[in-house]
Motif scaffolding. Sequence first.
Motif, PDB file in Angstrom:
ATOM      1  N   GLY A  38       0.620  -1.170  -0.092  1.00  0.00           N
ATOM      2  CA  GLY A  38      -0.057  -0.021   0.033  1.00  0.00           C
ATOM      3  C   GLY A  38       0.848   1.294  -0.068  1.00  0.00           C
ATOM      4  N   SER A  39       0.230   2.457   0.189  1.00  0.00           N
ATOM      5  CA  SER A  39       0.736   3.578   0.067  1.00  0.00           C
ATOM      6  C   SER A  39       1.517   3.934   1.406  1.00  0.00           C
ATOM      7  CB  SER A  39      -0.169   4.825  -0.096  1.00  0.00           C
ATOM      8  OG  SER A  39      -0.918   4.569  -1.526  1.00  0.00           O
ATOM      9  N   PRO A  40       2.542   4.675   1.177  1.00  0.00           N
ATOM     10  CA  PRO A  40       3.435   4.884   2.553  1.00  0.00           C
ATOM     11  C   PRO A  40       2.421   5.630   3.703  1.00  0.00           C
ATOM     12  CG  PRO A  40       4.538   5.877   0.763  1.00  0.00           C
ATOM     13  CD  PRO A  40       3.192   5.270   0.293  1.00  0.00           C
ATOM     14  N   SER A  41       2.651   5.390   4.826  1.00  0.00           N
ATOM     15  CA  SER A  41       1.727   5.685   6.030  1.00  0.00           C
ATOM     16  C   SER A  41       2.800   6.229   7.333  1.00  0.00           C
ATOM     17  CB  SER A  41       0.823   4.548   6.450  1.00  0.00           C
ATOM     18  OG  SER A  41       1.595   3.741   7.034  1.00  0.00           O
ATOM     19  N   PRO A  42       2.195   6.716   8.356  1.00  0.00           N
ATOM     20  CA  PRO A  42       2.911   7.156   9.382  1.00  0.00           C
ATOM     21  C   PRO A  42       3.894   6.008  10.113  1.00  0.00           C
ATOM     22  CG  PRO A  42       1.068   8.397   9.472  1.00  0.00           C
ATOM     23  CD  PRO A  42       0.751   7.485   8.341  1.00  0.00           C
ATOM     24  N   SER A  43       3.029   4.710   9.904  1.00  0.00           N
ATOM     25  CA  SER A  43       3.689   3.416  10.621  1.00  0.00           C
ATOM     26  C   SER A  43       4.632   2.853   9.595  1.00  0.00           C
ATOM     27  CB  SER A  43       2.507   2.473  10.897  1.00  0.00           C
ATOM     28  OG  SER A  43       1.958   2.111   9.830  1.00  0.00           O
ATOM     29  N   MET A  44       4.538   3.104   8.235  1.00  0.00           N
ATOM     30  CA  MET A  44       5.263   2.494   7.284  1.00  0.00           C
ATOM     31  C   MET A  44       5.557   3.404   6.281  1.00  0.00           C
ATOM     32  SD  MET A  44       6.532  -0.438   6.753  1.00  0.00           S
ATOM     33  CE  MET A  44       5.631  -1.884   7.104  1.00  0.00           C
ATOM     34  N   PRO A  45       6.424   4.426   6.591  1.00  0.00           N
ATOM     35  CA  PRO A  45       6.735   5.507   5.668  1.00  0.00           C
ATOM     36  C   PRO A  45       7.474   5.186   4.537  1.00  0.00           C
ATOM     37  CG  PRO A  45       8.358   5.568   7.257  1.00  0.00           C
ATOM     38  CD  PRO A  45       7.353   4.289   7.813  1.00  0.00           C
ATOM     39  N   ASN A  46       8.343   3.898   4.387  1.00  0.00           N
ATOM     40  CA  ASN A  46       8.921   3.679   3.187  1.00  0.00           C
ATOM     41  C   ASN A  46       8.999   2.264   2.899  1.00  0.00           C
ATOM     42  OD1 ASN A  46      10.722   6.153   2.519  1.00  0.00           O
ATOM     43  ND2 ASN A  46      11.429   5.901   4.770  1.00  0.00           N
ATOM     44  N   ALA A  66      18.989  -1.365   6.900  1.00  0.00           N
ATOM     45  CA  ALA A  66      20.538  -1.146   7.267  1.00  0.00           C
ATOM     46  C   ALA A  66      21.448  -1.155   5.869  1.00  0.00           C
ATOM     47  CB  ALA A  66      21.089  -2.828   8.058  1.00  0.00           C
ATOM     48  N   VAL A  67      20.622  -0.998   4.756  1.00  0.00           N
ATOM     49  CA  VAL A  67      21.245  -0.666   3.357  1.00  0.00           C
ATOM     50  C   VAL A  67      21.194   0.813   3.054  1.00  0.00           C
ATOM     51  CG1 VAL A  67      21.687  -1.323   1.169  1.00  0.00           C
ATOM     52  CG2 VAL A  67      21.445  -2.932   2.761  1.00  0.00           C
ATOM     53  N   SER A  68      19.913   1.227   3.206  1.00  0.00           N
ATOM     54  CA  SER A  68      19.707   2.553   2.748  1.00  0.00           C
ATOM     55  C   SER A  68      19.604   3.600   3.801  1.00  0.00           C
ATOM     56  CB  SER A  68      18.208   2.646   1.893  1.00  0.00           C
ATOM     57  OG  SER A  68      17.058   2.420   2.948  1.00  0.00           O
ATOM     58  N   GLY A  69      19.359   2.956   4.995  1.00  0.00           N
ATOM     59  CA  GLY A  69      19.525   3.986   6.298  1.00  0.00           C
ATOM     60  C   GLY A  69      17.914   4.694   6.426  1.00  0.00           C
ATOM     61  N   GLU A  70      17.083   4.202   5.638  1.00  0.00           N
ATOM     62  CA  GLU A  70      15.606   4.746   5.835  1.00  0.00           C
ATOM     63  C   GLU A  70      14.866   4.111   6.802  1.00  0.00           C
ATOM     64  OE1 GLU A  70      14.350   4.714   1.919  1.00  0.00           O
ATOM     65  OE2 GLU A  70      15.065   6.653   1.150  1.00  0.00           O
ATOM     66  N   VAL A  71      14.119   4.873   7.347  1.00  0.00           N
ATOM     67  CA  VAL A  71      12.971   4.326   8.237  1.00  0.00           C
ATOM     68  C   VAL A  71      11.875   3.659   7.605  1.00  0.00           C
ATOM     69  CG1 VAL A  71      11.324   4.564  10.157  1.00  0.00           C
ATOM     70  CG2 VAL A  71      13.547   5.846  10.068  1.00  0.00           C
ATOM     71  N   PHE A  72      11.476   2.271   7.640  1.00  0.00           N
ATOM     72  CA  PHE A  72      10.370   1.737   7.044  1.00  0.00           C
ATOM     73  C   PHE A  72       9.153   1.369   7.611  1.00  0.00           C
ATOM     74  CE2 PHE A  72      13.116  -1.837   7.849  1.00  0.00           C
ATOM     75  CZ  PHE A  72      12.336  -2.821   8.228  1.00  0.00           C
ATOM     76  N   ARG A  73       9.488   1.431   9.166  1.00  0.00           N
ATOM     77  CA  ARG A  73       8.396   1.039   9.853  1.00  0.00           C
ATOM     78  C   ARG A  73       8.488   1.705  11.244  1.00  0.00           C
ATOM     79  NH1 ARG A  73       6.669  -4.698  10.868  1.00  0.00           N
ATOM     80  NH2 ARG A  73       8.674  -5.065  11.804  1.00  0.00           N
ATOM     81  N   THR A  74       7.442   2.292  11.989  1.00  0.00           N
ATOM     82  CA  THR A  74       7.454   2.798  13.212  1.00  0.00           C
ATOM     83  C   THR A  74       6.283   2.136  13.926  1.00  0.00           C
ATOM     84  OG1 THR A  74       6.409   4.724  12.835  1.00  0.00           O
ATOM     85  CG2 THR A  74       8.556   5.097  12.606  1.00  0.00           C
ATOM     86  N   GLN A  75       6.162   2.211  15.245  1.00  0.00           N
ATOM     87  CA  GLN A  75       5.020   1.606  16.020  1.00  0.00           C
ATOM     88  C   GLN A  75       5.289   1.827  17.566  1.00  0.00           C
ATOM     89  OE1 GLN A  75       4.578  -2.295  14.591  1.00  0.00           O
ATOM     90  NE2 GLN A  75       5.146  -3.105  16.830  1.00  0.00           N
ATOM     91  N   VAL A  76       4.479   2.136  18.345  1.00  0.00           N
ATOM     92  CA  VAL A  76       4.346   2.213  19.753  1.00  0.00           C
ATOM     93  C   VAL A  76       4.221   0.857  20.421  1.00  0.00           C
ATOM     94  CG1 VAL A  76       3.450   3.325  21.945  1.00  0.00           C
ATOM     95  CG2 VAL A  76       3.257   4.748  19.546  1.00  0.00           C
ATOM     96  N   GLU A  77       5.111   0.723  21.277  1.00  0.00           N
ATOM     97  CA  GLU A  77       5.030  -0.678  21.928  1.00  0.00           C
ATOM     98  C   GLU A  77       3.805  -0.954  23.053  1.00  0.00           C
ATOM     99  OE1 GLU A  77       8.141  -3.480  21.891  1.00  0.00           O
ATOM    100  OE2 GLU A  77       7.170  -2.666  20.008  1.00  0.00           O
ATOM    101  N   ALA A 135      16.880  -9.543   4.191  1.00  0.00           N
ATOM    102  CA  ALA A 135      17.811  -8.348   3.954  1.00  0.00           C
ATOM    103  C   ALA A 135      18.305  -7.801   5.422  1.00  0.00           C
ATOM    104  CB  ALA A 135      17.391  -7.393   3.173  1.00  0.00           C
ATOM    105  N   PRO A 136      19.263  -7.027   5.751  1.00  0.00           N
ATOM    106  CA  PRO A 136      19.620  -6.652   7.122  1.00  0.00           C
ATOM    107  C   PRO A 136      18.733  -5.310   7.430  1.00  0.00           C
ATOM    108  CG  PRO A 136      21.217  -5.910   5.491  1.00  0.00           C
ATOM    109  CD  PRO A 136      20.617  -7.008   4.800  1.00  0.00           C
ATOM    110  N   GLU A 137      18.274  -5.499   8.681  1.00  0.00           N
ATOM    111  CA  GLU A 137      17.769  -4.184   9.151  1.00  0.00           C
ATOM    112  C   GLU A 137      18.086  -3.854  10.754  1.00  0.00           C
ATOM    113  OE1 GLU A 137      13.816  -3.974  11.329  1.00  0.00           O
ATOM    114  OE2 GLU A 137      13.313  -6.081  10.187  1.00  0.00           O
ATOM    115  N   TRP A 138      18.053  -2.558  10.946  1.00  0.00           N
ATOM    116  CA  TRP A 138      18.185  -2.431  12.563  1.00  0.00           C
ATOM    117  C   TRP A 138      16.728  -1.872  13.213  1.00  0.00           C
ATOM    118  CZ3 TRP A 138      22.776  -2.643  14.702  1.00  0.00           C
ATOM    119  CH2 TRP A 138      23.984  -2.513  14.056  1.00  0.00           C
ATOM    120  N   GLU A 139      16.674  -3.103  14.199  1.00  0.00           N
ATOM    121  CA  GLU A 139      15.385  -2.812  15.086  1.00  0.00           C
ATOM    122  C   GLU A 139      15.431  -2.035  16.267  1.00  0.00           C
ATOM    123  OE1 GLU A 139      13.022  -5.623  17.866  1.00  0.00           O
ATOM    124  OE2 GLU A 139      12.506  -6.217  15.653  1.00  0.00           O
ATOM    125  N   ALA A 140      15.208  -1.070  16.108  1.00  0.00           N
ATOM    126  CA  ALA A 140      15.577   0.219  17.516  1.00  0.00           C
ATOM    127  C   ALA A 140      14.207   0.209  18.292  1.00  0.00           C
ATOM    128  CB  ALA A 140      16.087   1.550  16.716  1.00  0.00           C
TER     129      ALA A 140
END
Length: 239
Positions: free
Chosen positions: A109-117, A145-156, A124-129
Amino acid sequence: MAVICALGSSVLLMTGCTNADTTRSSVAEAAQTTPPTTSPTNTASATDTASPSPSESLTDDQAERQALVPKAKVTWDKAADTAVKEVPEGKLVDLELKPTSAEATASTGSPSPSMPNPAPSQGAPEWEAKVAAPDGTVHRIDVDAVSGEVFRTQVEDQDADDKQQVADRLKKATQTPEQAVKVATDKTKGTVTGVELDENDNQQLLWGVDVVSTDNWNKTTVDVDAANGKILREHVDRD
């Protein structure tokens, strides 16, 4: 009679010499045609000294690190900076290099606040912060971990006690993640693949820093006291 005896003795002597020569000749021929016997000791030694190939000597975890770590172009500190910027006044409490899950790649789907990219491909490698706001609310930030872009955000999902515990830990942690990593990498050389604010069994607040050696792909976890920067423990994971 004397002549006959003399002749008999001569015949016996000649026969004995002939038999002796024949025996010596047979022994010599046997020695030339029989192959040398291989010593059992030498055979065992040759087998014992054979070393396994590099691929055969790696465990599953070591092989995963070997496949993942070199692909990560974004270092831990760059990923941490990117993640912290996503949360106002946020502070890092956890960071781990890991393969991207199937769950992340299934999002469309389209980019969203939770999945911006777009998410990286599976594996593939990712950093889970995990970044905490001042009140202890933890936000999970996934960084490619390759492009450096945030691709997901969520509140625990946390209750009030969980948030208070995180806020208290951040107040007590006078050592920053950067300081803890420097202490750990001064002691153990390698690539940093994880940083976590935690407590040990003695309720000592610490930064656990994971360092992977690219020589043997072992992971060493160095526990650094979050109050004074002293090393509390080192553990090598050879699995």
